[in-house]
Write a protein that holds these residues in place. Structure first.
Motif, PDB file in Angstrom:
ATOM      1  N   MET A  53       9.808  -7.231   6.438  1.00 55.40           N
ATOM      2  CA  MET A  53       9.970  -5.918   5.820  1.00 55.40           C
ATOM      3  C   MET A  53       8.652  -5.449   5.197  1.00 55.40           C
ATOM      4  SD  MET A  53      12.911  -4.651   3.177  1.00 55.40           S
ATOM      5  CE  MET A  53      14.236  -4.887   4.338  1.00 55.40           C
ATOM      6  N   ASP A  54       7.952  -6.380   4.543  1.00 57.06           N
ATOM      7  CA  ASP A  54       6.635  -6.067   3.990  1.00 57.06           C
ATOM      8  C   ASP A  54       5.674  -5.647   5.096  1.00 57.06           C
ATOM      9  OD1 ASP A  54       7.249  -6.475   1.351  1.00 57.06           O
ATOM     10  OD2 ASP A  54       6.282  -8.434   1.185  1.00 57.06           O
ATOM     11  N   CYS A  55       5.763  -6.327   6.231  1.00 67.71           N
ATOM     12  CA  CYS A  55       4.890  -6.006   7.367  1.00 67.71           C
ATOM     13  C   CYS A  55       5.146  -4.587   7.864  1.00 67.71           C
ATOM     14  CB  CYS A  55       5.099  -6.998   8.511  1.00 67.71           C
ATOM     15  SG  CYS A  55       4.503  -8.655   8.145  1.00 67.71           S
ATOM     16  N   GLU A  56       6.410  -4.205   7.977  1.00 70.73           N
ATOM     17  CA  GLU A  56       6.759  -2.845   8.424  1.00 70.73           C
ATOM     18  C   GLU A  56       6.234  -1.800   7.435  1.00 70.73           C
ATOM     19  OE1 GLU A  56       7.981  -1.532  11.116  1.00 70.73           O
ATOM     20  OE2 GLU A  56       8.473  -3.390  12.150  1.00 70.73           O
ATOM     21  N   GLU A  57       6.439  -2.070   6.140  1.00 74.58           N
ATOM     22  CA  GLU A  57       5.969  -1.128   5.125  1.00 74.58           C
ATOM     23  C   GLU A  57       4.443  -1.026   5.147  1.00 74.58           C
ATOM     24  OE1 GLU A  57       7.624  -1.826   1.231  1.00 74.58           O
ATOM     25  OE2 GLU A  57       9.643  -2.033   2.057  1.00 74.58           O
ATOM     26  N   CYS A  58       3.812  -2.150   5.371  1.00 74.72           N
ATOM     27  CA  CYS A  58       2.350  -2.193   5.417  1.00 74.72           C
ATOM     28  C   CYS A  58       1.835  -1.432   6.641  1.00 74.72           C
ATOM     29  CB  CYS A  58       1.909  -3.649   5.490  1.00 74.72           C
ATOM     30  SG  CYS A  58       0.314  -3.904   4.779  1.00 74.72           S
ATOM     31  N   LEU A  59       2.549  -1.509   7.735  1.00 74.17           N
ATOM     32  CA  LEU A  59       2.181  -0.749   8.931  1.00 74.17           C
ATOM     33  C   LEU A  59       2.238   0.742   8.621  1.00 74.17           C
ATOM     34  CD1 LEU A  59       1.415  -1.097  11.942  1.00 74.17           C
ATOM     35  CD2 LEU A  59       3.848  -0.927  12.473  1.00 74.17           C
ATOM     36  N   ASN A  60       3.296   1.170   7.936  1.00 75.63           N
ATOM     37  CA  ASN A  60       3.397   2.583   7.528  1.00 75.63           C
ATOM     38  C   ASN A  60       2.269   2.964   6.573  1.00 75.63           C
ATOM     39  OD1 ASN A  60       5.705   3.059   9.068  1.00 75.63           O
ATOM     40  ND2 ASN A  60       7.069   2.395   7.436  1.00 75.63           N
ATOM     41  N   ASP A  61       1.924   2.051   5.651  1.00 74.12           N
ATOM     42  CA  ASP A  61       0.803   2.295   4.741  1.00 74.12           C
ATOM     43  C   ASP A  61      -0.506   2.445   5.512  1.00 74.12           C
ATOM     44  OD1 ASP A  61       2.560   2.074   2.623  1.00 74.12           O
ATOM     45  OD2 ASP A  61       1.934   0.040   2.055  1.00 74.12           O
ATOM     46  N   THR A  62      -0.624   1.687   6.602  1.00 71.16           N
ATOM     47  CA  THR A  62      -1.828   1.771   7.450  1.00 71.16           C
ATOM     48  C   THR A  62      -1.940   3.151   8.078  1.00 71.16           C
ATOM     49  OG1 THR A  62      -1.728  -0.598   7.927  1.00 71.16           O
ATOM     50  CG2 THR A  62      -3.005   0.769   9.456  1.00 71.16           C
ATOM     51  N   TYR A  63      -0.823   3.659   8.598  1.00 70.80           N
ATOM     52  CA  TYR A  63      -0.847   4.994   9.214  1.00 70.80           C
ATOM     53  C   TYR A  63      -1.154   6.069   8.174  1.00 70.80           C
ATOM     54  CZ  TYR A  63       1.376   2.635  13.184  1.00 70.80           C
ATOM     55  OH  TYR A  63       1.658   1.797  14.228  1.00 70.80           O
ATOM     56  N   LEU A  64      -0.535   5.936   6.993  1.00 72.04           N
ATOM     57  CA  LEU A  64      -0.785   6.904   5.932  1.00 72.04           C
ATOM     58  C   LEU A  64      -2.242   6.834   5.466  1.00 72.04           C
ATOM     59  CD1 LEU A  64       0.256   9.051   3.937  1.00 72.04           C
ATOM     60  CD2 LEU A  64       0.902   7.171   2.408  1.00 72.04           C
ATOM     61  N   GLY A  65      -2.751   5.607   5.303  1.00 69.29           N
ATOM     62  CA  GLY A  65      -4.133   5.424   4.895  1.00 69.29           C
ATOM     63  C   GLY A  65      -5.107   6.011   5.897  1.00 69.29           C
ATOM     64  N   THR A  66      -4.791   5.854   7.174  1.00 74.47           N
ATOM     65  CA  THR A  66      -5.643   6.408   8.233  1.00 74.47           C
ATOM     66  C   THR A  66      -5.587   7.929   8.199  1.00 74.47           C
ATOM     67  OG1 THR A  66      -5.227   4.441   9.581  1.00 74.47           O
ATOM     68  CG2 THR A  66      -6.101   6.375  10.727  1.00 74.47           C
ATOM     69  N   TRP A  67      -4.393   8.481   8.032  1.00 75.10           N
ATOM     70  CA  TRP A  67      -4.207   9.936   7.951  1.00 75.10           C
ATOM     71  C   TRP A  67      -5.022  10.516   6.786  1.00 75.10           C
ATOM     72  CZ3 TRP A  67      -2.278  13.823  10.763  1.00 75.10           C
ATOM     73  CH2 TRP A  67      -2.008  15.039  10.131  1.00 75.10           C
ATOM     74  N   ASN A  68      -5.006   9.813   5.651  1.00 77.88           N
ATOM     75  CA  ASN A  68      -5.727  10.293   4.471  1.00 77.88           C
ATOM     76  C   ASN A  68      -7.239  10.121   4.589  1.00 77.88           C
ATOM     77  OD1 ASN A  68      -3.380  11.098   3.179  1.00 77.88           O
ATOM     78  ND2 ASN A  68      -3.102   9.134   2.156  1.00 77.88           N
ATOM     79  N   ALA A  69      -7.681   9.186   5.438  1.00 78.16           N
ATOM     80  CA  ALA A  69      -9.117   8.892   5.547  1.00 78.16           C
ATOM     81  C   ALA A  69      -9.831   9.735   6.614  1.00 78.16           C
ATOM     82  CB  ALA A  69      -9.323   7.414   5.844  1.00 78.16           C
ATOM     83  N   ILE A  70      -9.071  10.202   7.616  1.00 80.74           N
ATOM     84  CA  ILE A  70      -9.673  11.010   8.697  1.00 80.74           C
ATOM     85  C   ILE A  70      -9.098  12.421   8.625  1.00 80.74           C
ATOM     86  CG2 ILE A  70     -10.097  11.199  11.172  1.00 80.74           C
ATOM     87  CD1 ILE A  70      -9.271   8.281  11.480  1.00 80.74           C
TER      88      ILE A  70
END
Length: 198
Positions: A53-70
């Motif tokens: 579950m942490d892995c899934e949430e972290c994957l979503n955090d990765t997409y959000l982090g990428t969206w916010n960075a580019i």
């Protein structure tokens, strides 16, 4: 008999096209990133965290982090950029979970290998320039041949297990352990030659 329409399999977009989608604030960028890199990113995160579950949430955090960075960042190598974002998100979640309870993961094991390598009873220098240290380590990594750099980065950057590295290189675990020990020894010598007390 009615012929069924054959659909060709979907092919991933080139990285440059995905970056352009992010740059244009097109939300399909996340969908395209997920389609192309989900399995890879999940494996990076899974090496650092144990809980699915942490892995899934972290994957979503990765997409959000990428969206916010580019933008403003425009990555030259999207896969490396995503790996960095995923790794940071996983480590942040790892430290948060560790405050609650100790959770063994490949990250714990790989970090303990580096602790043993770095600590020989002496005190670490309290004041150092992290950017300068990063530059020294980067120079060291680029001085390694491709195989050694792959082994070091797999183990200590994305916390891949020694078993998996050995399987991928078609060698024994002891071979990987010996190569890691030799690389750590060389890195220690490099850092000491640059004036870092270990």
């Amino acid at each position: 008999m009615e012929l069924q329409k054959q659909t060709s399999p979907r092919t991933p977009l080139p990285d440059e096209a995905i970056v352009t989608l992010y740059w244009n604030r097109d939300e399909t960028a996340i969908e395209e990133t997920d389609f192309k890199y989900k399995n890879y990113l999940f494996s990076v995160i899974r090496n650092l965290l144990n809980d699915p579950m942490d892995c899934e949430e972290c994957l979503n955090d990765t997409y959000l982090g990428t969206w916010n960075a580019i933008p403003p960042t425009k990555p030259a190598v999207l896969k490396a950029f995503l790996t960095t974002v995923a790794r940071r998100a996983a480590i942040k979640r790892y430290h948060k979970a560790r405050k609650k309870t100790a959770i063994p993961s490949e990250l714990t094991v790989s970090l303990s290998e580096l602790e043993e390598f770095l600590s020989d009873g002496g005190e670490a220098e309290p004041d150092f320039d992290a950017a300068a240290l990063g530059k020294v380590i980067s120079e060291f990594l680029y001085s390694l041949d491709k195989r050694k750099r792959y082994i070091f980065m797999s183990r200590y950057y994305v916390a891949v297990s020694i078993e998996k590295i050995a399987r991928e290189l078609k060698v024994s675990r002891s071979t990987v352990n010996k190569e890691l020990a030799a690389i750590r020894k060389s890195l220690k010598a490099k850092l000491e030659s640059e004036g870092y007390r270990l």
